[in-house]
Enzyme design. Structure first.
Site, PDB file in Angstrom:
ATOM      1  N   SER A   1      10.347   9.722   5.188  1.00  0.00           N
ATOM      2  CA  SER A   1       9.148  10.718   4.908  1.00  0.00           C
ATOM      3  C   SER A   1       8.910  10.880   3.226  1.00  0.00           C
ATOM      4  O   SER A   1      10.156  10.920   2.479  1.00  0.00           O
ATOM      5  CB  SER A   1      10.367  12.508   5.763  1.00  0.00           C
ATOM      6  OG  SER A   1       8.813  12.950   5.950  1.00  0.00           O
ATOM      7  N   GLU A   2       8.155  10.922   2.827  1.00  0.00           N
ATOM      8  CA  GLU A   2       7.730  11.343   1.515  1.00  0.00           C
ATOM      9  C   GLU A   2       8.442  12.371   0.503  1.00  0.00           C
ATOM     10  O   GLU A   2       8.391  12.536  -0.601  1.00  0.00           O
ATOM     11  CB  GLU A   2       7.018  10.944   1.611  1.00  0.00           C
ATOM     12  CG  GLU A   2       5.413  11.953   1.702  1.00  0.00           C
ATOM     13  CD  GLU A   2       4.397  11.607   2.935  1.00  0.00           C
ATOM     14  OE1 GLU A   2       5.539  11.057   3.314  1.00  0.00           O
ATOM     15  OE2 GLU A   2       3.644  12.039   2.672  1.00  0.00           O
ATOM     16  N   ASN A   3       8.589  13.355   1.631  1.00  0.00           N
ATOM     17  CA  ASN A   3       9.794  14.893   0.553  1.00  0.00           C
ATOM     18  C   ASN A   3      10.695  14.370   0.570  1.00  0.00           C
ATOM     19  O   ASN A   3      11.542  15.059  -0.108  1.00  0.00           O
ATOM     20  CB  ASN A   3       8.977  15.965   1.966  1.00  0.00           C
ATOM     21  CG  ASN A   3       9.929  15.295   3.130  1.00  0.00           C
ATOM     22  OD1 ASN A   3       9.573  14.918   3.908  1.00  0.00           O
ATOM     23  ND2 ASN A   3      10.644  16.662   3.769  1.00  0.00           N
TER      24      ASN A   3
END
Lengths: 218, 229
Positions: free
Chosen positions: A46-48
């Site tokens: 997840s890019e966060n």
């Protein structure tokens, strides 16, 4: 019959391979996590800042500090890791993520994708989509074949502002599985009960049909 | 060295209208909500804000937007904020949208003393307008420049008086890079711990990057989309 969102996700899940690191976008792509084939191990990024996304939490275990890129509360699996956004995009830009699945407003027969802006009407921003499509080794687009007005989303040229150029490799829609090749959209599979003619009618860009087109196996 | 300041008011001393601020967080996760509240009360305006998102209509940066305190936003995704979209589409707000990884790297570069760098994201799109294009290894890249700020305002779980910082779960996100890129970096934390208590092996942001530490008075920690099984 055209596939529903869950069936599109189910078909995309068949593309997953053991050991893959995968980034799933917001919407239909998120649903792919529900259909990971048994016996293979896939790690979701997840890019966060999370590698090893787990299922949604129980009501009692909701944590404001633990979300996915869609800002939904999630859990972290054993073996997961947290990191900052620069490290996250080093994973993406550096080609360490094996597969990216994302949604789109339009895809062109050259593999261009538009997904972040409708001029004068809607601006959500590109988020991580431009970074993902520019660097992912393999990109699958999950989308409906036509928009709400019945117009094709698979075009000769995109009309909306682009997210990336020459990047989409495969498209799974409610009607078909297609590969983007040099000549255009190559039809690989049909949704159960959907005819080649129906797919032709729903595709504005160049559609390549070679031989008998099999039905998807769901 | 003691970097601890008493409260939010002391923490935001020196922030003036017209300045450039970085604000940590992804969505509402890991945002410096106490400082944002204080800025909303301060009536400081004409701000340039660098933040991945713009909050929601009534929480986070959305509150500063609503009160027209922000002149320009540099962000990557603003889909959760209707007022933002309205001000953007009507031209009231100056907006620079960046690919998220490019935004993160521009901030990291700013803190790391790297004035510019090349990335493939955005090539062939409107993000590329006005930017130098260069080919490396057969692939086209855009030159992107570093970002810095007068103040970087971040949120963490723990800090000590030396400014060492530890984040919790996915609340790290943009905070770690922004800590490096502020001329003055303010960290609001849930808990201040004695110097020596944080294991040096587990510190996310070393104290050298932090100028002010304070314990946030109230943390609502609002959740944007509470999703359960």
């Amino acid at each position: 019959m055209a596939l529903n969102k869950n069936q599109i996700a189910q078909r995309i899940a068949q593309e997953l391979q053991d050991g893959y690191y995968v980034n799933l976008g917001i919407g239909i792509p998120t649903l792919v996590a529900n259909y990971i084939p048994q016996g293979i191990s896939v790690t979701l990024q997840s890019e966060n800042g999370l590698l090893g996304i787990g299922p949604f939490p129980d009501k009692d275990n909701v944590d404001a500090d633990l979300i996915n890129a869609g800002k939904q509360t999630v859990t972290a699996l054993p073996g997961a890791s947290f990191f900052d956004s620069a490290t996250s995009f080093a994973m993406i830009r550096g080609g360490h993520v094996d597969l990216t699945v994302l949604g789109a407003f339009e895809i062109s027969e050259k593999g261009d994708i538009a997904s972040w802006k409708i001029p004068g009407k809607m601006v959500k921003g590109m988020g991580g989509a431009m970074d993902l499509v520019a660097s992912a080794k393999n990109i699958i687009v999950a989308t409906t074949h036509t928009n709400r007005d019945g117009e094709s989303k698979l075009l000769k040229n995109c009309t909306l502002p682009l997210t990336g150029v020459n990047c989409v490799k495969k498209i799974v829609t409610d009607l078909a599985v297609l590969e983007v090749c040099e000549q255009g959209f190559k039809l690989l599979e049909r949704a159960p009960g959907v005819t080649v003619d129906e797919i032709k009618k729903a595709t504005e860009g160049k559609l390549i049909i070679e031989g008998e087109i099999p039905e998807m196996n769901l | 060295m003691n970097k601890i300041v008493k409260n939010t008011q002391e923490a935001i001393k020196g922030i003036k209208s017209g300045m450039t601020l970085m604000l940590g967080g992804f969505g509402l996760c890991g945002i410096p909500e106490n400082v944002i509240k204080a800025l909303a009360d301060s009536k400081i305006n004409d701000l340039t804000c660098i933040s991945n998102n713009a909050g929601v209509d009534d929480f986070g940066l959305g509150v500063l937007l609503r009160d027209k305190q922000i002149r320009k936003m540099i962000a990557s995704y603003v889909g959760e904020n209707k007022e933002f979209e309205r001000q953007f589409l009507s031209g009231e707000l100056d907006v620079e949208l960046n690919p998220q990884g490019t935004l993160a790297e521009r901030i990291r570069a700013g803190g790391a003393g790297i004035p510019a760098f090349y990335v493939p994201a955005g090539y062939g799109t409107e993000v590329a307008i006005g930017k130098e294009v260069r080919e490396f290894n057969g692939k086209m890249h855009l030159m992107e420049t570093a970002l810095t700020a007068d103040f970087a305002i971040i949120k963490a779980k723990y800090a000590d008086a030396a400014g060492n910082v530890v984040y919790n779960n996915t609340a790290n996100n943009f905070n770690n890079m922004m800590a490096m890129a502020g001329k003055i970096t303010i960290v609001e934390v849930e808990e201040i711990v004695p110097v020596g208590e944080l294991n040096p092996n587990h510190i996310h942001t070393p104290g050298i990057f932090i100028q002010r530490v304070f314990k946030g008075e109230v943390f609502e920690k609002r959740i944007e989309f509470a999703t359960t099984k």
